[in-house]
Design a protein around this motif. Structure first.
Motif, PDB file in Angstrom:
ATOM      1  N   HIS A  43       0.862  -1.086  -0.235  1.00  0.00           N
ATOM      2  CA  HIS A  43       0.083   0.025  -0.136  1.00  0.00           C
ATOM      3  C   HIS A  43       0.806   1.224   0.104  1.00  0.00           C
ATOM      4  CE1 HIS A  43      -3.161   2.798   2.276  1.00  0.00           C
ATOM      5  NE2 HIS A  43      -3.401   2.622   0.716  1.00  0.00           N
ATOM      6  N   GLN A  44       0.716   2.110  -1.017  1.00  0.00           N
ATOM      7  CA  GLN A  44       1.492   3.367  -1.307  1.00  0.00           C
ATOM      8  C   GLN A  44       2.988   3.129  -1.216  1.00  0.00           C
ATOM      9  OE1 GLN A  44      -0.323   6.374   1.127  1.00  0.00           O
ATOM     10  NE2 GLN A  44      -2.197   6.486  -0.019  1.00  0.00           N
ATOM     11  N   GLN A  45       3.338   1.758  -1.518  1.00  0.00           N
ATOM     12  CA  GLN A  45       4.863   1.662  -1.551  1.00  0.00           C
ATOM     13  C   GLN A  45       4.992   1.034  -3.008  1.00  0.00           C
ATOM     14  OE1 GLN A  45       6.629  -0.348   1.706  1.00  0.00           O
ATOM     15  NE2 GLN A  45       5.100   0.184   3.071  1.00  0.00           N
ATOM     16  N   TYR A  46       5.658   1.984  -3.734  1.00  0.00           N
ATOM     17  CA  TYR A  46       5.897   1.859  -5.203  1.00  0.00           C
ATOM     18  C   TYR A  46       7.324   0.954  -5.323  1.00  0.00           C
ATOM     19  CZ  TYR A  46       1.515   4.158  -6.108  1.00  0.00           C
ATOM     20  OH  TYR A  46       0.217   4.549  -6.308  1.00  0.00           O
ATOM     21  N   ASP A  47       7.395   0.118  -6.363  1.00  0.00           N
ATOM     22  CA  ASP A  47       8.456  -0.936  -6.396  1.00  0.00           C
ATOM     23  C   ASP A  47       9.423   0.031  -7.272  1.00  0.00           C
ATOM     24  OD1 ASP A  47      10.271  -2.651  -6.618  1.00  0.00           O
ATOM     25  OD2 ASP A  47       9.321  -4.184  -7.554  1.00  0.00           O
ATOM     26  N   MET A  48      10.350   0.879  -6.747  1.00  0.00           N
ATOM     27  CA  MET A  48      11.245   1.543  -7.340  1.00  0.00           C
ATOM     28  C   MET A  48      12.624   0.917  -7.929  1.00  0.00           C
ATOM     29  SD  MET A  48       9.374   4.010  -7.589  1.00  0.00           S
ATOM     30  CE  MET A  48      10.428   5.328  -8.518  1.00  0.00           C
ATOM     31  N   ARG A  49      12.781  -0.236  -7.347  1.00  0.00           N
ATOM     32  CA  ARG A  49      14.027  -1.100  -7.420  1.00  0.00           C
ATOM     33  C   ARG A  49      13.811  -2.149  -8.970  1.00  0.00           C
ATOM     34  NH1 ARG A  49      16.003  -4.539  -2.478  1.00  0.00           N
ATOM     35  NH2 ARG A  49      17.752  -4.672  -3.993  1.00  0.00           N
ATOM     36  N   TRP A  50      12.596  -2.555  -9.189  1.00  0.00           N
ATOM     37  CA  TRP A  50      12.322  -3.180 -10.155  1.00  0.00           C
ATOM     38  C   TRP A  50      11.086  -3.087 -11.105  1.00  0.00           C
ATOM     39  CZ3 TRP A  50       8.857  -6.759 -12.140  1.00  0.00           C
ATOM     40  CH2 TRP A  50       9.092  -7.507 -13.386  1.00  0.00           C
ATOM     41  N   GLY A  51       9.812  -2.899 -10.584  1.00  0.00           N
ATOM     42  CA  GLY A  51       8.818  -2.711 -11.168  1.00  0.00           C
ATOM     43  C   GLY A  51       8.712  -1.498 -11.853  1.00  0.00           C
ATOM     44  N   VAL A  52       8.681  -0.391 -11.247  1.00  0.00           N
ATOM     45  CA  VAL A  52       8.611   0.919 -11.761  1.00  0.00           C
ATOM     46  C   VAL A  52       9.733   1.177 -13.164  1.00  0.00           C
ATOM     47  CG1 VAL A  52       8.760   3.235 -11.450  1.00  0.00           C
ATOM     48  CG2 VAL A  52       7.127   1.866  -9.932  1.00  0.00           C
ATOM     49  N   PRO A  53      11.059   0.822 -12.520  1.00  0.00           N
ATOM     50  CA  PRO A  53      12.102   0.944 -13.647  1.00  0.00           C
ATOM     51  C   PRO A  53      11.646   0.164 -15.103  1.00  0.00           C
ATOM     52  CG  PRO A  53      12.982   0.903 -11.355  1.00  0.00           C
ATOM     53  CD  PRO A  53      11.607   0.483 -11.327  1.00  0.00           C
ATOM     54  N   ALA A 100      -3.390   4.819 -10.606  1.00  0.00           N
ATOM     55  CA  ALA A 100      -3.695   5.186 -12.003  1.00  0.00           C
ATOM     56  C   ALA A 100      -3.421   6.814 -12.365  1.00  0.00           C
ATOM     57  CB  ALA A 100      -5.116   5.121 -12.735  1.00  0.00           C
ATOM     58  N   GLY A 101      -3.553   7.549 -11.362  1.00  0.00           N
ATOM     59  CA  GLY A 101      -2.934   9.051 -11.291  1.00  0.00           C
ATOM     60  C   GLY A 101      -1.662   9.018 -10.986  1.00  0.00           C
ATOM     61  N   TRP A 102      -1.071   8.049 -10.159  1.00  0.00           N
ATOM     62  CA  TRP A 102       0.231   8.109  -9.906  1.00  0.00           C
ATOM     63  C   TRP A 102       1.120   7.662 -11.133  1.00  0.00           C
ATOM     64  CZ3 TRP A 102       4.528   4.966 -10.511  1.00  0.00           C
ATOM     65  CH2 TRP A 102       5.663   5.322  -9.688  1.00  0.00           C
ATOM     66  N   ALA A 103       0.432   6.498 -11.719  1.00  0.00           N
ATOM     67  CA  ALA A 103       0.943   6.185 -13.062  1.00  0.00           C
ATOM     68  C   ALA A 103       1.093   7.283 -14.110  1.00  0.00           C
ATOM     69  CB  ALA A 103       0.430   4.865 -13.585  1.00  0.00           C
ATOM     70  N   ALA A 104      -0.092   8.216 -14.091  1.00  0.00           N
ATOM     71  CA  ALA A 104       0.011   9.121 -15.254  1.00  0.00           C
ATOM     72  C   ALA A 104       0.760  10.139 -15.190  1.00  0.00           C
ATOM     73  CB  ALA A 104      -1.483   9.825 -15.261  1.00  0.00           C
ATOM     74  N   LYS A 105       1.075  10.610 -13.772  1.00  0.00           N
ATOM     75  CA  LYS A 105       1.949  11.438 -13.099  1.00  0.00           C
ATOM     76  C   LYS A 105       3.605  11.298 -13.576  1.00  0.00           C
ATOM     77  CE  LYS A 105       3.369  14.728  -9.389  1.00  0.00           C
ATOM     78  NZ  LYS A 105       3.311  14.841  -8.086  1.00  0.00           N
ATOM     79  N   ARG A 106       3.773   9.935 -13.315  1.00  0.00           N
ATOM     80  CA  ARG A 106       5.255   9.501 -13.820  1.00  0.00           C
ATOM     81  C   ARG A 106       5.347   9.311 -15.343  1.00  0.00           C
ATOM     82  NH1 ARG A 106       9.393   7.427 -11.126  1.00  0.00           N
ATOM     83  NH2 ARG A 106      10.877   6.312 -12.392  1.00  0.00           N
ATOM     84  N   TRP A 107       4.096   8.678 -16.043  1.00  0.00           N
ATOM     85  CA  TRP A 107       4.592   8.256 -17.517  1.00  0.00           C
ATOM     86  C   TRP A 107       3.665   9.077 -18.230  1.00  0.00           C
ATOM     87  CZ3 TRP A 107       3.855   3.588 -13.982  1.00  0.00           C
ATOM     88  CH2 TRP A 107       4.858   3.200 -13.846  1.00  0.00           C
ATOM     89  N   GLY A 108       3.042  10.212 -18.040  1.00  0.00           N
ATOM     90  CA  GLY A 108       2.450  10.937 -19.055  1.00  0.00           C
ATOM     91  C   GLY A 108       2.738  11.376 -20.088  1.00  0.00           C
ATOM     92  N   ASN A 109       4.154  11.528 -20.000  1.00  0.00           N
ATOM     93  CA  ASN A 109       5.100  12.188 -21.023  1.00  0.00           C
ATOM     94  C   ASN A 109       5.191  11.026 -22.258  1.00  0.00           C
ATOM     95  OD1 ASN A 109       5.124  14.843 -20.000  1.00  0.00           O
ATOM     96  ND2 ASN A 109       7.133  14.499 -19.191  1.00  0.00           N
TER      97      ASN A 109
END
Length: 312
Positions: A43-53, A100-109
């Motif tokens: 919950h509210q902990q995004y995987d910045m080590r593998w998933g998101v990158p 979904a909003g978090w994803a759009a903020k990160r990858w909207g470009n």
């Protein structure tokens, strides 16, 4: 083209070769499935080590080639479904909207359209197939995405042209919560041509049933996209009507016929995503055989036909 760039059987080398072939043969968009469960496992902990990158990498590879990306955002984390499974609705639809909003903020470009779930009208993909639960998720996601990104939000691709499900979501409040509505108008029996009406809800021609619901709800100005459509070339013995494959030559012909039919008869359909980029090797020849490339990445005739119809 449906592009399974996030799947484990893809390597950097195969992703590059697939994308290069798609560009060379006229594809303009790719549809990529991104797992909410993968990027936010806690919950509210995004995987910045593998998933998101990893999503960063795949989307950048797409953008580097000038392709547009549609992201299908689905699969519920265990914490949000309370242990029921990835294909259940989250207990709180606002959790899906926030992610979904978090994803759009990160990858909207790098993302050009956001598709909310996949075949939510069928229990294989959305366990309860509940139109009310889906509508709450859709509206929450629309609100959160629009805070940070102007890209269109797509009502997730329906299995077939399920006009009854669409009507139920309108009743539940879906109007105003999407910019494009998507269907997956596969033929049934599965070797029928795109011009042949298999009866509601199957096939390209039955998109008119979904369109009628949209018009009745005052949404005539909104487009429809086919975010999955294709024919398998994987032959199996004694197939059921929904397992009938076609030849590679017929696959190419049906692709061309679909584009011609859509352009001439259904001008409100503004996009077609072909399923899929390459054959798989999962052990079921029919399910594996939808690719416009073979598993070894050699092109089937349909890939060259894609280039011809795109250039026309």
């Amino acid at each position: 083209m449906q592009y399974h760039g996030m799947w484990s059987d893809q390597t950097p080398a195969t992703r590059a070769k697939v994308l290069d072939q798609l560009v060379a043969n006229g594809s303009e968009w790719v549809r990529i499935d991104v797992s909410w469960a993968m990027i936010e496992p806690k919950h509210q902990q995004y995987d910045m080590r593998w998933g998101v990158p990893f999503v960063d990498t795949v989307l950048q590879e797409v953008e580097d080639r000038g392709l547009k990306a549609m992201v299908t955002f689905w699969l519920t984390p265990d914490w949000a479904s309370y242990g029921k499974g990835e294909r259940y609705a989250p207990r709180y639809p606002t959790a899906y909207g926030r992610a979904a909003g978090w994803a759009a903020k990160r990858w909207g470009n790098t993302v050009d359209a956001w598709e909310m779930w996949n075949e939510q009208n069928h229990p294989d993909f959305f366990t309860t197939a509940d139109p009310v639960a889906y509508t709450k998720m859709l509206c929450s996601a629309y609100k959160e995405i629009k805070k940070v990104d102007t890209s269109p939000v797509v009502y997730g691709g329906l299995q077939y042209n399920d006009a009854a499900f669409v009507k139920k979501t309108y009743t539940a409040g879906a109007k105003g919560c999407f910019d494009i509505l998507a269907t997956h108008p596969y033929s049934a029996p599965s070797d029928f041509s795109p011009t042949r009406d298999g009866g509601a809800p199957w096939g390209v021609t039955r998109v008119r049933d979904v369109r009628a619901v949209m018009v009745a709800q005052g949404d005539a100005a909104k487009p429809i996209w086919f975010t999955e459509l294709g024919w398998s070339t994987g032959q199996i013995p004694n197939p059921q009507p929904w397992q009938r494959a076609v030849s590679e030559a017929t696959q190419a012909d049906f692709l061309e016929q679909t584009v011609a039919l859509t352009r001439s008869s259904y001008p409100y359909v503004k996009g077609i995503i072909w399923f899929r980029e390459r054959d798989r090797t999962g052990g079921n020849p029919y399910e594996d055989g939808y690719g416009l490339m073979r598993a070894d990445l050699t092109p089937k005739p349909a890939l060259a036909r894609l280039k011809a119809v795109a250039s026309s």
